[in-house]
Design an enzyme around this catalytic site. Structure first.
Site, PDB file in Angstrom:
ATOM      1  N   ARG A 101       7.460  64.853   7.945  1.00 59.28           N
ATOM      2  CA  ARG A 101       7.870  63.483   7.580  1.00 59.28           C
ATOM      3  C   ARG A 101       9.287  63.165   8.086  1.00 59.28           C
ATOM      4  O   ARG A 101      10.145  64.043   8.143  1.00 59.28           O
ATOM      5  CB  ARG A 101       7.750  63.303   6.055  1.00 59.28           C
ATOM      6  CG  ARG A 101       6.286  63.367   5.621  1.00 59.28           C
ATOM      7  CD  ARG A 101       6.112  63.294   4.132  1.00 59.28           C
ATOM      8  NE  ARG A 101       6.460  62.006   3.583  1.00 59.28           N
ATOM      9  CZ  ARG A 101       6.477  61.742   2.271  1.00 59.28           C
ATOM     10  NH1 ARG A 101       6.171  62.686   1.407  1.00 59.28           N
ATOM     11  NH2 ARG A 101       6.791  60.550   1.852  1.00 59.28           N
TER      12      ARG A 101
ATOM     13  N   ARG B 177      14.595  61.018 -10.923  1.00 61.75           N
ATOM     14  CA  ARG B 177      15.939  60.423 -11.049  1.00 61.75           C
ATOM     15  C   ARG B 177      16.613  60.824 -12.357  1.00 61.75           C
ATOM     16  O   ARG B 177      17.834  61.003 -12.407  1.00 61.75           O
ATOM     17  CB  ARG B 177      15.829  58.900 -10.916  1.00 61.75           C
ATOM     18  CG  ARG B 177      15.575  58.463  -9.446  1.00 61.75           C
ATOM     19  CD  ARG B 177      14.969  57.083  -9.385  1.00 61.75           C
ATOM     20  NE  ARG B 177      14.876  56.543  -8.033  1.00 61.75           N
ATOM     21  CZ  ARG B 177      13.868  56.774  -7.181  1.00 61.75           C
ATOM     22  NH1 ARG B 177      12.869  57.590  -7.540  1.00 61.75           N
ATOM     23  NH2 ARG B 177      13.849  56.218  -5.990  1.00 61.75           N
TER      24      ARG B 177
ATOM     25  N   LYS C  27       6.695  59.473 -11.912  1.00 66.09           N
ATOM     26  CA  LYS C  27       7.249  60.501 -11.009  1.00 66.09           C
ATOM     27  C   LYS C  27       8.631  60.081 -10.505  1.00 66.09           C
ATOM     28  O   LYS C  27       9.583  60.876 -10.552  1.00 66.09           O
ATOM     29  CB  LYS C  27       6.277  60.725  -9.842  1.00 66.09           C
ATOM     30  CG  LYS C  27       6.752  61.705  -8.785  1.00 66.09           C
ATOM     31  CD  LYS C  27       5.612  62.259  -7.969  1.00 66.09           C
ATOM     32  CE  LYS C  27       5.086  61.347  -6.892  1.00 66.09           C
ATOM     33  NZ  LYS C  27       5.998  61.148  -5.741  1.00 66.09           N
TER      34      LYS C  27
ATOM     35  N   GLN D  73      13.696  55.418  -1.151  1.00 63.54           N
ATOM     36  CA  GLN D  73      14.273  56.750  -0.943  1.00 63.54           C
ATOM     37  C   GLN D  73      15.520  56.668  -0.080  1.00 63.54           C
ATOM     38  O   GLN D  73      16.532  57.315  -0.370  1.00 63.54           O
ATOM     39  CB  GLN D  73      13.227  57.682  -0.331  1.00 63.54           C
ATOM     40  CG  GLN D  73      12.075  57.940  -1.293  1.00 63.54           C
ATOM     41  CD  GLN D  73      10.987  58.834  -0.730  1.00 63.54           C
ATOM     42  OE1 GLN D  73      11.012  59.205   0.439  1.00 63.54           O
ATOM     43  NE2 GLN D  73      10.023  59.159  -1.560  1.00 63.54           N
TER      44      GLN D  73
ATOM     45  N   LYS E 296       3.516  58.928   5.020  1.00 63.47           N
ATOM     46  CA  LYS E 296       3.498  59.468   3.648  1.00 63.47           C
ATOM     47  C   LYS E 296       2.995  60.919   3.702  1.00 63.47           C
ATOM     48  O   LYS E 296       3.005  61.533   4.763  1.00 63.47           O
ATOM     49  CB  LYS E 296       2.627  58.574   2.749  1.00 63.47           C
ATOM     50  CG  LYS E 296       3.156  57.137   2.636  1.00 63.47           C
ATOM     51  CD  LYS E 296       4.494  57.084   1.948  1.00 63.47           C
ATOM     52  CE  LYS E 296       5.002  55.665   1.801  1.00 63.47           C
ATOM     53  NZ  LYS E 296       6.363  55.611   1.263  1.00 63.47           N
TER      54      LYS E 296
ATOM     55  N   ARG F  76      -2.777  61.330  -3.597  1.00 66.23           N
ATOM     56  CA  ARG F  76      -3.341  59.979  -3.812  1.00 66.23           C
ATOM     57  C   ARG F  76      -4.715  59.843  -3.137  1.00 66.23           C
ATOM     58  O   ARG F  76      -5.581  59.124  -3.627  1.00 66.23           O
ATOM     59  CB  ARG F  76      -2.364  58.907  -3.337  1.00 66.23           C
ATOM     60  CG  ARG F  76      -0.981  59.069  -3.981  1.00 66.23           C
ATOM     61  CD  ARG F  76      -0.323  57.811  -4.419  1.00 66.23           C
ATOM     62  NE  ARG F  76       1.009  58.142  -4.942  1.00 66.23           N
ATOM     63  CZ  ARG F  76       1.294  58.387  -6.227  1.00 66.23           C
ATOM     64  NH1 ARG F  76       0.358  58.293  -7.137  1.00 66.23           N
ATOM     65  NH2 ARG F  76       2.519  58.692  -6.609  1.00 66.23           N
TER      66      ARG F  76
ATOM     67  N   ASP G   5       2.318  52.889  -2.824  1.00 65.56           N
ATOM     68  CA  ASP G   5       1.551  54.102  -3.121  1.00 65.56           C
ATOM     69  C   ASP G   5       0.155  53.798  -3.660  1.00 65.56           C
ATOM     70  O   ASP G   5      -0.673  54.703  -3.802  1.00 65.56           O
ATOM     71  CB  ASP G   5       2.321  54.972  -4.128  1.00 65.56           C
ATOM     72  CG  ASP G   5       3.659  55.428  -3.555  1.00 65.56           C
ATOM     73  OD1 ASP G   5       3.769  55.516  -2.317  1.00 65.56           O
ATOM     74  OD2 ASP G   5       4.592  55.668  -4.344  1.00 65.56           O
TER      75      ASP G   5
ATOM     76  N   GLY H  99       8.815  64.092  -0.823  1.00 66.50           N
ATOM     77  CA  GLY H  99       9.738  63.253  -0.048  1.00 66.50           C
ATOM     78  C   GLY H  99      10.882  62.750  -0.915  1.00 66.50           C
ATOM     79  O   GLY H  99      12.032  62.677  -0.462  1.00 66.50           O
TER      80      GLY H  99
HETATM   81  O1  SPQ Z   1       8.029  61.638  -2.986  1.00 64.18           O
HETATM   82  P1  SPQ Z   1       7.001  61.229  -1.986  1.00 64.18           P
HETATM   83  O2  SPQ Z   1       6.300  62.425  -1.443  1.00 64.18           O
HETATM   84  O3  SPQ Z   1       7.565  60.390  -0.877  1.00 64.18           O
HETATM   85  O4  SPQ Z   1       5.925  60.369  -2.796  1.00 64.18           O
HETATM   86  C1  SPQ Z   1       5.319  59.066  -2.619  1.00 64.18           C
HETATM   87  C2  SPQ Z   1       3.958  59.135  -3.428  1.00 64.18           C
HETATM   88  O5  SPQ Z   1       2.906  58.714  -2.982  1.00 64.18           O
HETATM   89  O6  SPQ Z   1       4.046  59.595  -4.566  1.00 64.18           O
HETATM   90  C3  SPQ Z   1       5.100  58.650  -1.168  1.00 64.18           C
HETATM   91  F1  SPQ Z   1       4.331  59.327  -0.500  1.00 64.18           F
HETATM   92  O7  SPQ Z   1       6.062  58.047  -3.304  1.00 64.18           O
HETATM   93  C4  SPQ Z   1       7.330  57.513  -2.872  1.00 64.18           C
HETATM   94  C5  SPQ Z   1       7.155  56.048  -2.479  1.00 64.18           C
HETATM   95  O8  SPQ Z   1       6.217  55.875  -1.460  1.00 64.18           O
HETATM   96  C6  SPQ Z   1       8.273  57.623  -4.031  1.00 64.18           C
HETATM   97  C7  SPQ Z   1       9.484  56.761  -3.902  1.00 64.18           C
HETATM   98  C8  SPQ Z   1      10.638  56.992  -4.795  1.00 64.18           C
HETATM   99  O9  SPQ Z   1      10.486  57.610  -5.861  1.00 64.18           O
HETATM  100  O10 SPQ Z   1      11.734  56.508  -4.438  1.00 64.18           O
HETATM  101  C9  SPQ Z   1       9.553  55.728  -2.996  1.00 64.18           C
HETATM  102  C10 SPQ Z   1       8.480  55.420  -2.037  1.00 64.18           C
HETATM  103  O11 SPQ Z   1       8.820  55.943  -0.769  1.00 64.18           O
HETATM  104  P2  SPQ Z   1       9.725  55.119   0.289  1.00 64.18           P
HETATM  105  O12 SPQ Z   1       9.636  55.926   1.549  1.00 64.18           O
HETATM  106  O13 SPQ Z   1       9.068  53.783   0.415  1.00 64.18           O
HETATM  107  O14 SPQ Z   1      11.086  55.053  -0.222  1.00 64.18           O
END
Ligand code: SPQ
Length: 431
Positions: free
Chosen positions: A122, A27, A22, A169, A341, A391, A314, A94
């Site tokens: 969030r 990206r 994902k 992120q 999350k 999840r 995750d 997110g």
């Molecule tokens: O995209 P989203 O909703 O934030 O998805 C999650 C997931 O469980 O699939 C988090 F809830 O993954 C994020 C991950 O936790 C995906 C991600 C990324 O692709 O950069 C980074 C992580 O989040 P963070 O807040 O630690 O940067």
């Protein structure tokens, strides 16, 4: 609502091709859209979250063709987007929201951004704040949440930013603004988060320096379209790794899984719990990949602390389920990020696993899981909830495999956020 299946006495056997990663699929679309020329993405994840990112670029006037798991992006360069005719809808994602805030922070028009109920709770200030320091103007609600507006802006300046929280992120949003900014952007990470953005920027011909947790980029607008092979998602593979370990008489191989060292915490944690995971490395032209094989094994409880979290963030729900079957206690700490999350994943893991008899104590920043518990429904049957979180939905389905008694799941649709077809793939290895 569906009735979840118990594993057969013969266990789970065979091989699984879980869908594309994902994080990498998001990206690849983003870099494809801002590059010049054509980008072809293979093994693209066609899940709800990534399809929201795709629609955002279509709304910005980017031509994208999709044929199953093969996607072609006709890149426009970052300065040639068209003003969208409606709010950009991020759905539940997110990653789309935060990365696109950075990527779209220097455009000659306003863009409204919206998301679903979960996403609208969030925290977004963690991204809008550093971007504001660079000159961006992103308006959010008074709670620092969506809906928001990315305002017209014609100048970004590089900053030095010490990451207050390990977050790919936040880091990626700053990098995607940094490649459009005057001067150097420098990010200092204490505990490294996933580095797919850094790797992909290089793959598209960009320049980036990464050394000892210090990441530097400067302005570069001539990225070139590429062919990207997306590995299978280790976060999706995690459900099969744990299912294979805790279900009696099982042997599962999960094929072509991305094992980027900033994402492979699940392998390291399960190995520390005593699991032997056979890692068959494969040739690849991008991110490292391997076939992973597990058989049913005894696990032991361990301590999982702050430095373990970013590379397994995750996977903690499914790790918590594995810990219910381990000998001894597992203590997870330093994981307060789980509270922001798609759901508060400390609360939702504890509430759902308790319904099938797990003994778990909730901590402010994690949980203590008392292992060696045979899972069984507490009353006649258990109604497990996904709480709209993909999840948690999949963790519940894996828990049901080894639970005595009837287990019903409400909100299974959430799985399509990252893994459409999860239940079908699970039933394939039960035949
Ligand atoms: O995209 P989203 O909703 O934030 O998805 C999650 C997931 O469980 O699939 C988090 F809830 O993954 C994020 C991950 O936790 C995906 C991600 C990324 O692709 O950069 C980074 C992580 O989040 P963070 O807040 O630690 O940067």
């Amino acid at each position: 609502m569906i009735r979840l299946t118990h594993a057969p006495n013969s266990g789970l056997n065979g091989s699984v091709n879980v869908p594309g990663d994902k994080s990498i699929s998001h990206r690849a679309l983003m870099f494809g859209a801002i590059a010049n020329g054509t980008t072809v993405i293979k093994n693209f994840l066609t899940s709800d979250d990534v399809l929201h990112t795709m629609q955002v670029f279509r709304d910005l006037g980017v031509n994208i063709e999709q044929n199953g798991r093969m996607v072609t992006v006709y890149g426009k360069g970052i300065n040639n987007f068209s003003a969208p005719q409606q709010p950009l809808d991020m759905g539940n994602s997110g990653t789309s929201t935060r990365l696109l805030m950075g990527l779209l922070s220097k455009q000659p028009f306003d863009m409204s951004i919206i998301g679903d109920d979960s996403l609208s709770k969030r925290p977004m200030v963690r991204v809008s704040d550093p971007l504001a320091k660079m000159g961006a103007n992103i308006q959010l609600t008074s709670n620092g949440t969506l809906p928001g507006v990315i305002k017209t802006n014609n100048q970004l300046l590089g900053i030095t930013y010490v990451m207050p929280v390990a977050s790919a992120q936040v880091k990626s949003a700053i990098l995607l603004a940094g490649i459009q900014a005057e001067g150097e952007t420098c990010i200092i990470e204490k505990n490294p988060s996933r580095d797919h953005t850094e790797r992909m920027l290089k793959q598209f011909g960009g320049k980036i320096s990464v050394q000892d947790g210090i990441i530097k980029v400067s302005r570069q607008l001539s990225l070139k379209g590429q062919c990207i092979n997306v590995p299978s998602d280790i976060s999706s593979a995690a459900f099969f790794l744990v299912a294979g370990l805790i279900t009696p008489n099982s042997k599962l191989t999960i094929k072509n899984v991305g094992i980027n060292p900033t994402r492979d915490g699940i392998i390291k944690i399960l190995t520390r719990m005593g699991a032997k995971i056979i890692i068959d490395k494969l040739d690849s032209d991008g991110e490292p990949v391997a076939d992973l094989t597990v058989t049913t094994q005894e696990l032991k409880g361990i301590e999982i602390t702050a430095e373990d979290i970013p590379s397994a963030v995750d996977e903690l729900p499914i790790i918590a389920l594995a810990a219910t079957q381990a000998k001894g206690d597992t203590i997870i700490s330093g994981a307060e990020e789980l509270r922001v999350k798609e759901t508060d994943r400390i609360a939702t893991v504890v509430s759902e696993l308790r319904k099938v008899g797990a003994q778990i104590d909730e901590l402010p920043d994690g949980m203590i899981i008392h292992g060696g518990t045979a899972l069984k429904v507490v009353n006649d049957s258990a109604l497990l909830l996904s709480h709209g979180d993909h999840r948690i939905a999949m963790m519940n389905a894996v828990a049901a495999l080894i639970t005595t008694g009837d287990v019903v799941l409400e909100g299974e649709d959430a799985m399509s956020v990252s893994y459409p077809g999860f239940l079908e793939d699970l039933s394939e290895v039960m035949k």
